[in-house]
Design a protein around this motif. Sequence first.
Motif, PDB file in Angstrom:
ATOM      1  N   GLY A  92      -2.145  39.457  13.474  1.00  0.00           N
ATOM      2  CA  GLY A  92      -1.327  38.854  12.416  1.00  0.00           C
ATOM      3  C   GLY A  92      -1.277  37.339  12.470  1.00  0.00           C
ATOM      4  O   GLY A  92      -0.410  36.726  11.855  1.00  0.00           O
ATOM      5  N   ILE A  93      -2.204  36.696  13.191  1.00  0.00           N
ATOM      6  CA  ILE A  93      -2.199  35.226  13.260  1.00  0.00           C
ATOM      7  C   ILE A  93      -3.281  34.703  12.327  1.00  0.00           C
ATOM      8  O   ILE A  93      -4.433  35.130  12.406  1.00  0.00           O
ATOM      9  CB  ILE A  93      -2.496  34.738  14.682  1.00  0.00           C
ATOM     10  N   THR A  94      -2.914  33.781  11.434  1.00  0.00           N
ATOM     11  CA  THR A  94      -3.909  33.188  10.531  1.00  0.00           C
ATOM     12  C   THR A  94      -4.283  31.797  11.024  1.00  0.00           C
ATOM     13  O   THR A  94      -3.444  31.088  11.581  1.00  0.00           O
ATOM     14  CB  THR A  94      -3.361  33.073   9.103  1.00  0.00           C
ATOM     15  N   VAL A  95      -5.541  31.433  10.756  1.00  0.00           N
ATOM     16  CA  VAL A  95      -6.040  30.114  11.147  1.00  0.00           C
ATOM     17  C   VAL A  95      -6.088  29.249   9.913  1.00  0.00           C
ATOM     18  O   VAL A  95      -6.689  29.622   8.910  1.00  0.00           O
ATOM     19  CB  VAL A  95      -7.450  30.235  11.750  1.00  0.00           C
ATOM     20  N   LYS A  96      -5.427  28.113   9.953  1.00  0.00           N
ATOM     21  CA  LYS A  96      -5.398  27.242   8.770  1.00  0.00           C
ATOM     22  C   LYS A  96      -5.944  25.870   9.128  1.00  0.00           C
ATOM     23  O   LYS A  96      -5.776  25.401  10.259  1.00  0.00           O
ATOM     24  CB  LYS A  96      -3.960  27.080   8.283  1.00  0.00           C
ATOM     25  N   LEU A  97      -6.577  25.248   8.154  1.00  0.00           N
ATOM     26  CA  LEU A  97      -7.107  23.905   8.364  1.00  0.00           C
ATOM     27  C   LEU A  97      -6.592  22.996   7.268  1.00  0.00           C
ATOM     28  O   LEU A  97      -6.759  23.289   6.080  1.00  0.00           O
ATOM     29  CB  LEU A  97      -8.642  23.955   8.344  1.00  0.00           C
ATOM     30  N   PHE A  98      -5.925  21.911   7.652  1.00  0.00           N
ATOM     31  CA  PHE A  98      -5.477  20.910   6.685  1.00  0.00           C
ATOM     32  C   PHE A  98      -5.960  19.551   7.138  1.00  0.00           C
ATOM     33  O   PHE A  98      -6.066  19.307   8.320  1.00  0.00           O
ATOM     34  CB  PHE A  98      -3.947  20.883   6.614  1.00  0.00           C
ATOM     35  N   PRO A  99      -6.238  18.640   6.194  1.00  0.00           N
ATOM     36  CA  PRO A  99      -6.624  17.286   6.609  1.00  0.00           C
ATOM     37  C   PRO A  99      -5.490  16.615   7.363  1.00  0.00           C
ATOM     38  O   PRO A  99      -4.323  16.784   7.023  1.00  0.00           O
ATOM     39  CB  PRO A  99      -6.889  16.549   5.295  1.00  0.00           C
ATOM     40  N   ASN A 100      -5.861  15.856   8.401  1.00  0.00           N
ATOM     41  CA  ASN A 100      -4.843  15.248   9.265  1.00  0.00           C
ATOM     42  C   ASN A 100      -3.922  14.309   8.513  1.00  0.00           C
ATOM     43  O   ASN A 100      -2.717  14.258   8.772  1.00  0.00           O
ATOM     44  CB  ASN A 100      -5.522  14.448  10.388  1.00  0.00           C
ATOM     45  N   GLN A 101      -4.501  13.581   7.535  1.00  0.00           N
ATOM     46  CA  GLN A 101      -3.686  12.614   6.794  1.00  0.00           C
ATOM     47  C   GLN A 101      -2.554  13.316   6.053  1.00  0.00           C
ATOM     48  O   GLN A 101      -1.398  12.875   6.054  1.00  0.00           O
ATOM     49  CB  GLN A 101      -4.584  11.914   5.775  1.00  0.00           C
ATOM     50  N   VAL A 102      -2.938  14.429   5.404  1.00  0.00           N
ATOM     51  CA  VAL A 102      -1.956  15.179   4.621  1.00  0.00           C
ATOM     52  C   VAL A 102      -0.859  15.701   5.545  1.00  0.00           C
ATOM     53  O   VAL A 102       0.335  15.579   5.266  1.00  0.00           O
ATOM     54  CB  VAL A 102      -2.646  16.349   3.892  1.00  0.00           C
ATOM     55  N   THR A 103      -1.281  16.298   6.676  1.00  0.00           N
ATOM     56  CA  THR A 103      -0.293  16.868   7.596  1.00  0.00           C
ATOM     57  C   THR A 103       0.645  15.792   8.113  1.00  0.00           C
ATOM     58  O   THR A 103       1.857  15.995   8.173  1.00  0.00           O
ATOM     59  CB  THR A 103      -0.976  17.514   8.824  1.00  0.00           C
ATOM     60  N   ARG A 104       0.048  14.641   8.455  1.00  0.00           N
ATOM     61  CA  ARG A 104       0.906  13.601   9.031  1.00  0.00           C
ATOM     62  C   ARG A 104       1.887  13.072   8.008  1.00  0.00           C
ATOM     63  O   ARG A 104       3.064  12.821   8.344  1.00  0.00           O
ATOM     64  CB  ARG A 104       0.070  12.469   9.608  1.00  0.00           C
ATOM     65  N   SER A 105       1.431  12.895   6.749  1.00  0.00           N
ATOM     66  CA  SER A 105       2.372  12.375   5.764  1.00  0.00           C
ATOM     67  C   SER A 105       3.435  13.420   5.441  1.00  0.00           C
ATOM     68  O   SER A 105       4.593  13.072   5.189  1.00  0.00           O
ATOM     69  CB  SER A 105       1.629  11.947   4.502  1.00  0.00           C
ATOM     70  N   PHE A 106       3.065  14.712   5.514  1.00  0.00           N
ATOM     71  CA  PHE A 106       4.056  15.750   5.283  1.00  0.00           C
ATOM     72  C   PHE A 106       5.076  15.794   6.405  1.00  0.00           C
ATOM     73  O   PHE A 106       6.288  15.898   6.179  1.00  0.00           O
ATOM     74  CB  PHE A 106       3.351  17.108   5.164  1.00  0.00           C
ATOM     75  N   ARG A 152       0.840  -1.212   0.000  1.00  0.00           N
ATOM     76  CA  ARG A 152       0.000   0.000   0.000  1.00  0.00           C
ATOM     77  C   ARG A 152       0.869   1.254   0.000  1.00  0.00           C
ATOM     78  O   ARG A 152       1.003   1.922   1.008  1.00  0.00           O
ATOM     79  CB  ARG A 152      -0.878   0.019   1.248  1.00  0.00           C
ATOM     80  N   VAL A 153       1.453   1.570  -1.105  1.00  0.00           N
ATOM     81  CA  VAL A 153       2.150   2.859  -1.200  1.00  0.00           C
ATOM     82  C   VAL A 153       1.258   3.728  -2.045  1.00  0.00           C
ATOM     83  O   VAL A 153       1.304   3.693  -3.267  1.00  0.00           O
ATOM     84  CB  VAL A 153       3.530   2.698  -1.856  1.00  0.00           C
ATOM     85  N   GLN A 154       0.414   4.483  -1.365  1.00  0.00           N
ATOM     86  CA  GLN A 154      -0.521   5.312  -2.118  1.00  0.00           C
ATOM     87  C   GLN A 154       0.199   6.502  -2.677  1.00  0.00           C
ATOM     88  O   GLN A 154       0.830   7.262  -1.938  1.00  0.00           O
ATOM     89  CB  GLN A 154      -1.621   5.799  -1.184  1.00  0.00           C
ATOM     90  N   GLU A 155       0.066   6.698  -3.966  1.00  0.00           N
ATOM     91  CA  GLU A 155       0.680   7.892  -4.531  1.00  0.00           C
ATOM     92  C   GLU A 155      -0.182   9.078  -4.176  1.00  0.00           C
ATOM     93  O   GLU A 155      -1.390   8.993  -4.138  1.00  0.00           O
ATOM     94  CB  GLU A 155       0.737   7.743  -6.063  1.00  0.00           C
ATOM     95  N   ASP A 156       0.471  10.184  -3.929  1.00  0.00           N
ATOM     96  CA  ASP A 156      -0.284  11.384  -3.568  1.00  0.00           C
ATOM     97  C   ASP A 156      -1.023  11.894  -4.778  1.00  0.00           C
ATOM     98  O   ASP A 156      -0.422  12.135  -5.811  1.00  0.00           O
ATOM     99  CB  ASP A 156       0.675  12.484  -3.086  1.00  0.00           C
ATOM    100  N   ASN A 157      -2.323  12.072  -4.581  1.00  0.00           N
ATOM    101  CA  ASN A 157      -3.049  12.677  -5.696  1.00  0.00           C
ATOM    102  C   ASN A 157      -2.732  14.170  -5.730  1.00  0.00           C
ATOM    103  O   ASN A 157      -2.278  14.731  -4.746  1.00  0.00           O
ATOM    104  CB  ASN A 157      -4.549  12.411  -5.564  1.00  0.00           C
ATOM    105  N   PRO A 158      -2.982  14.824  -6.849  1.00  0.00           N
ATOM    106  CA  PRO A 158      -2.545  16.214  -7.024  1.00  0.00           C
ATOM    107  C   PRO A 158      -3.038  17.162  -5.933  1.00  0.00           C
ATOM    108  O   PRO A 158      -2.331  18.086  -5.545  1.00  0.00           O
ATOM    109  CB  PRO A 158      -3.136  16.613  -8.380  1.00  0.00           C
ATOM    110  N   LEU A 159      -4.271  16.904  -5.410  1.00  0.00           N
ATOM    111  CA  LEU A 159      -4.763  17.789  -4.347  1.00  0.00           C
ATOM    112  C   LEU A 159      -3.869  17.711  -3.119  1.00  0.00           C
ATOM    113  O   LEU A 159      -3.524  18.725  -2.499  1.00  0.00           O
ATOM    114  CB  LEU A 159      -6.201  17.381  -3.974  1.00  0.00           C
ATOM    115  N   MET A 160      -3.447  16.471  -2.800  1.00  0.00           N
ATOM    116  CA  MET A 160      -2.570  16.302  -1.648  1.00  0.00           C
ATOM    117  C   MET A 160      -1.244  16.997  -1.885  1.00  0.00           C
ATOM    118  O   MET A 160      -0.685  17.600  -0.968  1.00  0.00           O
ATOM    119  CB  MET A 160      -2.334  14.815  -1.369  1.00  0.00           C
TER     120      MET A 160
END
Lengths: 104, 246
Positions: free
Chosen positions: B116-130, B67-75
């Motif tokens: 000057g602080i921005t709030v960002k939301l990323f999916p957990n999967q993406v963040t963890r793989s990054f 299971r080596v999932q290739e990152d789709n372009p959105l990721m």
Amino acid sequence: MAASRKATVVLKAVKRIAVHFCPFESNVRSTREFLAMVGSEKVRATNMNCEVVAVVKHDKSEPVVDVTYLDGEKLVLKGANLTSSEMLSAFQSRCTAKDPQAQK
Amino acid sequence: MAATLCVKFLLKPGWLPFTQTVRHGSKAVTRHRRPMHIHKQKLLAVTKYIPPPRGPPPGAYPTQVKRVQEDNPLMLLMKRDLKKVFEDCKMVAVVQNNACNSEDMLMLKHRLYKHGITVKLFPNQVTRSFLRDSVYCNMAPLFIGPTLLFVSKEPKVKEMLKTLRASPQMTLLGASIDNTLLSAQGVVSYSKLPSVTVVQGELVSGLTMLTSNTASMLQRHPTHLSALLQQYVKQQSSSNSAEEAT
């Protein structure tokens, strides 16, 4: 997650829920999910006086959920080896056990 | 065989035979399976050959799909975004939000944007793989459940803590400030630190304390200085005489 039809927990009989966990440990997943479910808007709307407090520590201690009811009873859930659905069902059963008594 | 024939011949109704054959011998080689003696049975059971377990032959099962999932372009896009965020911002804080109305969220975002602080939301999967590939791999266990990232160029911790205290649903889990991973208490103690200029000033004053003492002493009235020196000479001579006496 909670497969029961009544997905919201009724907090009428609860005074305070304190969730202690250490986010860098690996066994906190269920406790954090429990916190997310209990701290949601719908659940908190059932009882506005109930405080849901999260205490974040960094001392490798076990994740613990401390519930204080209105009649003084305390429920301690040690979430290290429990799943969030188990914790939720146990908590829910006790809440409903107390609640109809108060209503009756 | 003779014994059995005899027994059958003597049988009359209601008559039991005198002798009853308990065992009859069969020869070594029989047409039926001859019952083995119990000793022989036990020996054979103990010394039975147990072959070593061999795995399945090489072509038997289809190979396990790795299971080596290739990152789709959105990721990939999101990962690039994350990378930029981590490079630009000195402070990256991770906060768990249990429940937030859109109005509360708007208020919070507005208050933080003022500092000057921005709030960002990323999916957990993406963040963890990054994070697994980058330097910040120790932050990975923080990203479970509904989490938000508070990022800012300047580490404005005090203001962030004040705003978070106003909204009870947000729980600060940890932060990475100046490439140092801090826990929640670490962030609080960081906010209580004085600023860099103050600390530098304290250090400089501590180092120059001695020299400043001598300078102030020299600048006082010369009679005071001469009196001090005379006292010092007297003390020296008294200690010398004390030594000579002993």
